[in-house]
Design a protein around this motif. Sequence first.
Motif, PDB file in Angstrom:
ATOM      1  N   ASN A 144       0.683  -1.290  -0.008  1.00 19.26           N
ATOM      2  CA  ASN A 144       0.093   0.139   0.038  1.00 19.26           C
ATOM      3  C   ASN A 144       0.636   1.383   0.114  1.00 19.26           C
ATOM      4  O   ASN A 144       0.286   2.243   0.404  1.00 19.26           O
ATOM      5  CB  ASN A 144      -0.762  -0.072   1.268  1.00 19.26           C
ATOM      6  CG  ASN A 144      -1.800  -1.283   1.218  1.00 19.26           C
ATOM      7  OD1 ASN A 144      -2.364  -1.587   0.432  1.00 19.26           O
ATOM      8  ND2 ASN A 144      -2.187  -1.798   2.380  1.00 19.26           N
ATOM      9  N   LEU A 177       2.788   4.395  -1.431  1.00 23.73           N
ATOM     10  CA  LEU A 177       2.392   5.459  -2.514  1.00 23.73           C
ATOM     11  C   LEU A 177       3.859   5.726  -3.301  1.00 23.73           C
ATOM     12  O   LEU A 177       4.947   5.991  -2.600  1.00 23.73           O
ATOM     13  CB  LEU A 177       1.738   6.384  -2.366  1.00 23.73           C
ATOM     14  CG  LEU A 177       0.387   6.341  -1.716  1.00 23.73           C
ATOM     15  CD1 LEU A 177      -0.558   7.663  -1.436  1.00 23.73           C
ATOM     16  CD2 LEU A 177      -0.536   5.379  -2.580  1.00 23.73           C
ATOM     17  N   GLN A 195      -3.302  18.586   5.327  1.00 24.13           N
ATOM     18  CA  GLN A 195      -4.216  17.623   5.518  1.00 24.13           C
ATOM     19  C   GLN A 195      -5.295  17.355   4.283  1.00 24.13           C
ATOM     20  O   GLN A 195      -5.512  16.389   3.840  1.00 24.13           O
ATOM     21  CB  GLN A 195      -4.800  17.699   6.802  1.00 24.13           C
ATOM     22  CG  GLN A 195      -5.844  16.617   7.105  1.00 24.13           C
ATOM     23  CD  GLN A 195      -4.798  15.239   7.319  1.00 24.13           C
ATOM     24  OE1 GLN A 195      -3.868  15.293   8.373  1.00 24.13           O
ATOM     25  NE2 GLN A 195      -5.099  14.209   6.651  1.00 24.13           N
ATOM     26  N   ALA A 205      -3.375  15.826   1.504  1.00 22.81           N
ATOM     27  CA  ALA A 205      -3.023  14.387   1.719  1.00 22.81           C
ATOM     28  C   ALA A 205      -4.566  13.572   1.668  1.00 22.81           C
ATOM     29  O   ALA A 205      -4.673  12.593   1.166  1.00 22.81           O
ATOM     30  CB  ALA A 205      -2.591  14.127   3.127  1.00 22.81           C
ATOM     31  N   ASP A 206      -5.609  14.252   2.025  1.00 20.38           N
ATOM     32  CA  ASP A 206      -6.945  13.698   1.915  1.00 20.38           C
ATOM     33  C   ASP A 206      -7.259  13.499   0.441  1.00 20.38           C
ATOM     34  O   ASP A 206      -7.874  12.205  -0.046  1.00 20.38           O
ATOM     35  CB  ASP A 206      -7.966  14.395   2.798  1.00 20.38           C
ATOM     36  CG  ASP A 206      -7.731  14.319   4.121  1.00 20.38           C
ATOM     37  OD1 ASP A 206      -6.923  13.328   4.792  1.00 20.38           O
ATOM     38  OD2 ASP A 206      -8.576  15.161   4.761  1.00 20.38           O
ATOM     39  N   GLN A 252      -5.144  10.319  -0.938  1.00 17.91           N
ATOM     40  CA  GLN A 252      -5.859   9.238  -0.426  1.00 17.91           C
ATOM     41  C   GLN A 252      -7.090   8.911  -1.213  1.00 17.91           C
ATOM     42  O   GLN A 252      -7.421   7.614  -1.334  1.00 17.91           O
ATOM     43  CB  GLN A 252      -5.981   9.085   1.117  1.00 17.91           C
ATOM     44  CG  GLN A 252      -4.698   9.411   1.708  1.00 17.91           C
ATOM     45  CD  GLN A 252      -4.140   8.295   1.960  1.00 17.91           C
ATOM     46  OE1 GLN A 252      -3.992   7.077   1.297  1.00 17.91           O
ATOM     47  NE2 GLN A 252      -3.403   7.915   3.298  1.00 17.91           N
ATOM     48  N   GLU A 253      -7.841  10.000  -1.396  1.00 18.79           N
ATOM     49  CA  GLU A 253      -9.255   9.621  -2.385  1.00 18.79           C
ATOM     50  C   GLU A 253      -8.804   9.108  -3.689  1.00 18.79           C
ATOM     51  O   GLU A 253      -9.430   8.106  -4.140  1.00 18.79           O
ATOM     52  CB  GLU A 253      -9.790  11.058  -2.519  1.00 18.79           C
ATOM     53  CG  GLU A 253     -11.385  10.757  -3.123  1.00 18.79           C
ATOM     54  CD  GLU A 253     -11.806  12.234  -3.040  1.00 18.79           C
ATOM     55  OE1 GLU A 253     -13.151  12.123  -3.502  1.00 18.79           O
ATOM     56  OE2 GLU A 253     -11.377  13.087  -2.803  1.00 18.79           O
ATOM     57  N   ALA A 260      -6.014   7.397  -4.297  1.00 18.49           N
ATOM     58  CA  ALA A 260      -5.219   6.164  -4.169  1.00 18.49           C
ATOM     59  C   ALA A 260      -6.492   4.985  -4.020  1.00 18.49           C
ATOM     60  O   ALA A 260      -6.262   3.881  -4.342  1.00 18.49           O
ATOM     61  CB  ALA A 260      -4.290   6.143  -2.957  1.00 18.49           C
ATOM     62  N   ALA A 261      -7.474   5.529  -3.230  1.00 20.36           N
ATOM     63  CA  ALA A 261      -8.403   4.299  -3.163  1.00 20.36           C
ATOM     64  C   ALA A 261      -9.096   3.764  -4.265  1.00 20.36           C
ATOM     65  O   ALA A 261      -9.875   2.872  -4.283  1.00 20.36           O
ATOM     66  CB  ALA A 261      -9.590   5.030  -2.119  1.00 20.36           C
ATOM     67  N   ASP A 299      -1.424   4.367  -7.408  1.00 19.37           N
ATOM     68  CA  ASP A 299      -0.366   4.174  -6.662  1.00 19.37           C
ATOM     69  C   ASP A 299       0.841   5.038  -7.003  1.00 19.37           C
ATOM     70  O   ASP A 299       1.841   5.156  -6.086  1.00 19.37           O
ATOM     71  CB  ASP A 299      -0.087   2.847  -6.424  1.00 19.37           C
ATOM     72  CG  ASP A 299       0.340   2.020  -7.539  1.00 19.37           C
ATOM     73  OD1 ASP A 299       0.666   2.569  -8.686  1.00 19.37           O
ATOM     74  OD2 ASP A 299       0.564   0.873  -7.279  1.00 19.37           O
ATOM     75  N   LEU A 331       1.380  10.749   4.592  1.00 21.66           N
ATOM     76  CA  LEU A 331       1.008   9.734   3.690  1.00 21.66           C
ATOM     77  C   LEU A 331       1.772   8.237   3.702  1.00 21.66           C
ATOM     78  O   LEU A 331       2.922   8.463   4.315  1.00 21.66           O
ATOM     79  CB  LEU A 331       1.533  10.420   2.129  1.00 21.66           C
ATOM     80  CG  LEU A 331       0.849  11.483   1.532  1.00 21.66           C
ATOM     81  CD1 LEU A 331       1.337  11.772   0.402  1.00 21.66           C
ATOM     82  CD2 LEU A 331      -0.988  11.028   1.446  1.00 21.66           C
TER      83      LEU A 331
END
Length: 414
Positions: free
Chosen positions: A13, A15, A334, A337-338, A341-342, A344-345, A349, A373
């Motif tokens: 997982n 990145l 933040q 980063a959010d 991650q969104e 990445a979901a 990657d 991250l």
Amino acid sequence: MTNSNIAQDSAPNALKILWFIPTHGDSRYLGTSEGAREVNLSYVKQVAQAADTLGYYGVLLPTGRSCEDPWVVASSLIDATKNLRFLIAVRPGLTQPALAARMAATFDRLSGGRLLVNLVTGGDQIELEGDGVFSNHADRYEASAEFLRIWREILTKSHNTAEEGQSVDYEGKQLSVKGAKLIYPPLQRPYPPIYFGGSSAAANELAAEQVDTYLTWGEPPAAVAEKLALVRERAEAHGRKVTFGIRLHVIVRETEEEAWAAADRLISRLDDQIVANAQAAFAKMDSVGQRRMAELNNGGKNRSREALEISPNLWAGIGLVRGGAGTALVGSPQQVADRIQEYAALGLDHFIFSGYPHLEEAYRFAELVFPLLPIELQQKLPGQQLTGPFGEVVANQFVPKAKPSTEVPLVSQS
């Protein structure tokens, strides 16, 4: 990877964060020479060494007539860096696959296995004709597919020690070779990883059949999810799996207000004529991806923050005058980063970022966002395990205390 000095691609997982070498120029303001910087060896070395020191996975070097040649620039940076990977473009139509295979193998060997290959078919007909390529969109993608088949086979067979098993014969509609052979194989087996981006049906099929990492420009998450699902489905039809990446700019500051103010400053020197000229040039391209980028800012008509924020923290202002990647993540550490991650979901990657000016922003992004991250940072070489102190010593004797949430992760310690 075959080089022990390169961080392995095994962290679950994790990145992979790449930065950008601005070989087409750099500035504090888009569309003006104010605050601009000369593209020279000293500056590109500074950016590359910053990315290397900070632990970025690699750097992208752009291609096209507006850029310095990416292979020459990357070659000049091998000895200036230790771990940094170089994502370098090959352009079918400008280079024959056998020569491109030799270039790739040589660079991979001399760099210690640090080459990543970015296949660029091209979407600017005017630029392509200036380079002697007069093929239409369909023929260019057909040539790109044949190029990769030949390129991959030459590099794969170069690892065969049996002389009679090395040569490659191929006869296609666009490209052919007879007895192609590579004497010196690349370090990476069977060949350096192939990256590729494109939004047309032909591009999706090419990615599904042959590339390792499919790249998209920064569109809203729902649109990106649709593209990834299509390529993933087509890859499965070929019995393959493809990894995914995204190309974005980033404007991150300690507060959201500061970040949006920086975004406004970046385009504050633009005037209507500069934007109109840029959009007219983009409209002449046959690139589906470029058309999608232009649609995000309504062909340059949208100028306000409200109109250009096309998704939370996703800003289309850069695409007013810049071709290719035209969107940026804008916000606090933040928030950025959010959003990462969104994406990445969705299955992404690989993240290729840039920011203006690229030297300062490489540091700012690493300092503010890396700690938030799950990223794969470069490993230090033996004997380079620095332990601090970090920060300026106060009053000649007091060492600043480390704060885990904000400490700069120069490199991984594992």
